[in-house]
Design an enzyme around this catalytic site. Structure first.
Site, mmCIF file in Angstrom:
data_model
loop_
_atom_site.group_PDB
_atom_site.id
_atom_site.type_symbol
_atom_site.label_atom_id
_atom_site.label_comp_id
_atom_site.label_asym_id
_atom_site.label_seq_id
_atom_site.Cartn_x
_atom_site.Cartn_y
_atom_site.Cartn_z
ATOM 1 N N ARG A 124 -40.787 61.417 -19.733
ATOM 2 C CA ARG A 124 -40.729 62.888 -19.804
ATOM 3 C C ARG A 124 -41.279 63.256 -21.171
ATOM 4 N NH1 ARG A 124 -36.182 67.306 -18.153
ATOM 5 N NH2 ARG A 124 -37.091 66.771 -16.143
ATOM 6 N N HIS A 151 -44.716 68.444 -12.782
ATOM 7 C CA HIS A 151 -43.381 67.882 -12.522
ATOM 8 C C HIS A 151 -43.373 67.409 -11.068
ATOM 9 C CE1 HIS A 151 -39.299 66.942 -13.019
ATOM 10 N NE2 HIS A 151 -38.749 68.129 -13.146
ATOM 11 N N GLN A 154 -40.059 66.681 -8.885
ATOM 12 C CA GLN A 154 -39.352 67.894 -8.469
ATOM 13 C C GLN A 154 -40.067 68.555 -7.289
ATOM 14 O OE1 GLN A 154 -36.380 69.479 -9.974
ATOM 15 N NE2 GLN A 154 -36.528 70.464 -7.986
ATOM 16 N N ASP A 246 -38.946 79.753 -11.678
ATOM 17 C CA ASP A 246 -38.594 78.773 -12.713
ATOM 18 C C ASP A 246 -38.426 79.549 -14.022
ATOM 19 O OD1 ASP A 246 -38.235 76.428 -14.200
ATOM 20 O OD2 ASP A 246 -40.362 75.889 -14.218
ATOM 21 N N CYS A 286 -35.934 74.957 -9.549
ATOM 22 C CA CYS A 286 -35.788 73.542 -9.925
ATOM 23 C C CYS A 286 -34.546 73.309 -10.769
ATOM 24 C CB CYS A 286 -37.033 73.086 -10.679
ATOM 25 S SG CYS A 286 -37.425 74.095 -12.116
ATOM 26 N N ARG A 314 -33.520 65.389 -5.240
ATOM 27 C CA ARG A 314 -34.159 64.629 -6.326
ATOM 28 C C ARG A 314 -33.747 63.158 -6.235
ATOM 29 N NH1 ARG A 314 -35.818 67.048 -11.024
ATOM 30 N NH2 ARG A 314 -36.693 64.987 -11.412
#
Ligand code: CP
Ligand code: NVA
Length: 340
Positions: A124, A151, A154, A246, A286, A314
């Site tokens: 990440r 991402h 996700q 988001d 998310c 996830r």
């Protein structure tokens, strides 16, 4: 109000396309690393892992994964760790929030150390180039657990969640409103790959990366997906089956939160905006959510909100990704470790 649909029926592994073990190490840096057929096969594997987790205990026994995170995480860290543990493998977490991954030594040198000890690398990072470079240098699979550009884990969990609710993804209208960020990019690419109708509305100044849009359009040409990029949130949401938003200020942009709040206010997903979507439309995020900013409590806490289903998925999608990339087969093959 919308009643949640039941998950799709139990998948019969004999009748579904399986995901062949990669002949050479594969990476998951972008949604584009997967063909549309591979995404659907990954979803089949995810369904099997979700419905019969006990069948997969131990398939990654002896496999080892390292995670370097330059940014905070709740969901991504814990779902990767819990997922790997439930498959019998081990995880090492390196908190990289104090400095960038390549601050002490070069990515080239780090990669050539890691590949001697570890079976898979999860990153990440701030810079997308860091994940790409690690994937170039390391002989073992690399997974993007969020970069500034994408991402993918996700977005895969999100479209798997949509498949559970709607079945055929090529028939859904998926709308995203808010920042043209990493999430928007991976969702656009996933929607394009899966042949969906995708509408994205962002403020002019915070639009999508044009390179990602061009790539998504090239994919959509083949899959017959319909992509609409605009600035009007009401137009994007009109008739949608699912409305996604988001954070207005992603990790690394927190200092811009106040300036962005004024610009993004018309993009708040509230009851008035949801009125433009289908009455049954799902709300998606998310997480982490900034309640009262990009979404109101009323919407995120509504019966139509599937945010915790997304978070749960996830775990299942990442287990499928790990089984696939590490050659755990789908329970048919004994796990093989190259290092342990
Ligand atoms: N959605 C998501 O990636 O959450 P975290 O930042 O908590 O990992
Ligand atoms: N766009 C958000 C996603 C968090 C999961 C961020 O990058 O902070």
């Amino acid at each position: 109000m919308h009643m949640r649909s039941e998950p799709v029926a139990l998948i019969d592994p004999r009748k579904t396309s399986l995901l062949p073990e990669p002949a050479a190490p594969r990476d998951l840096i972008s949604i584009q690393d997967l063909t549309p057929a591979e995404i659907l096969a990954l979803f089949n594997l995810t369904s099997m892992l979700k419905q019969r987790p006990a069948d997969y205990r131990g398939v990654l026994s002896g496999k080892q994964m390292v995670m370097f995170f330059e940014k905070p995480s709740l969901r991504t860290r814990l779902t990767f760790e819990a997922g790997m543990d439930s498959l019998g493998g081990s995880t090492f977490f390196v908190d990289q929030t104090a400095s960038r991954l390549n601050a002490r030594e070069s990515l080239y040198d780090i990669a050539h150390n890691l590949e001697r000890w570890i079976d898979l690398i999860v990153l990440r990072t701030f810079s997308h180039a860091t994940v790409e470079e690690m994937a170039t240098y390391a002989a073992v699979p690399v997974i993007n657990a969020l970069s500034e550009l994408e991402h993918p884990c996700q977005a895969l969990a999100d479209f798997f969640t949509l498949q559970e609710h709607f079945g055929d993804l090529s028939r859904i209208h998926f709308a995203y409103v808010g920042d043209g960020n990493n999430m928007a990019h991976s969702l656009l690419l996933a929607g394009a790959s899966l042949g969906a109708k995708v509408s994205i509305a962002t403020p002019e100044r915070y639009g999508l990366n044009p390179v990602i849009v061009t790539m998504a359009e090239a994919i959509a040409d083949k899959t017959k997906a319909s992509l609409r990029i605009m600035t009007d949130p009401r137009k994007a949401v009109t008739g949608a089956d699912a409305v996604y938003t988001d954070a207005w200020a992603s990790m690394g942009h927190e200092q811009e939160a106040e300036e962005r709040a004024a610009i993004f206010a018309p993009y708040q997903v509230n009851a008035a905006l949801m009125q433009f979507a289908k009455p049954s439309a799902l709300f998606m995020h998310c997480l982490p959510a900034h309640r009262g900013c990009e979404v109101t409590d009323q919407v995120i806490d509504s019966l139509n909100s599937v945010v915790f289903d997304q978070a749960e998925n996830r775990l299942h999608i990442q287990k499928a990704i790990l089984v696939w990339l590490l050659g755990g087969g789908v329970g048919r093959f004994p796990a093989r470790s190259t290092h342990a």
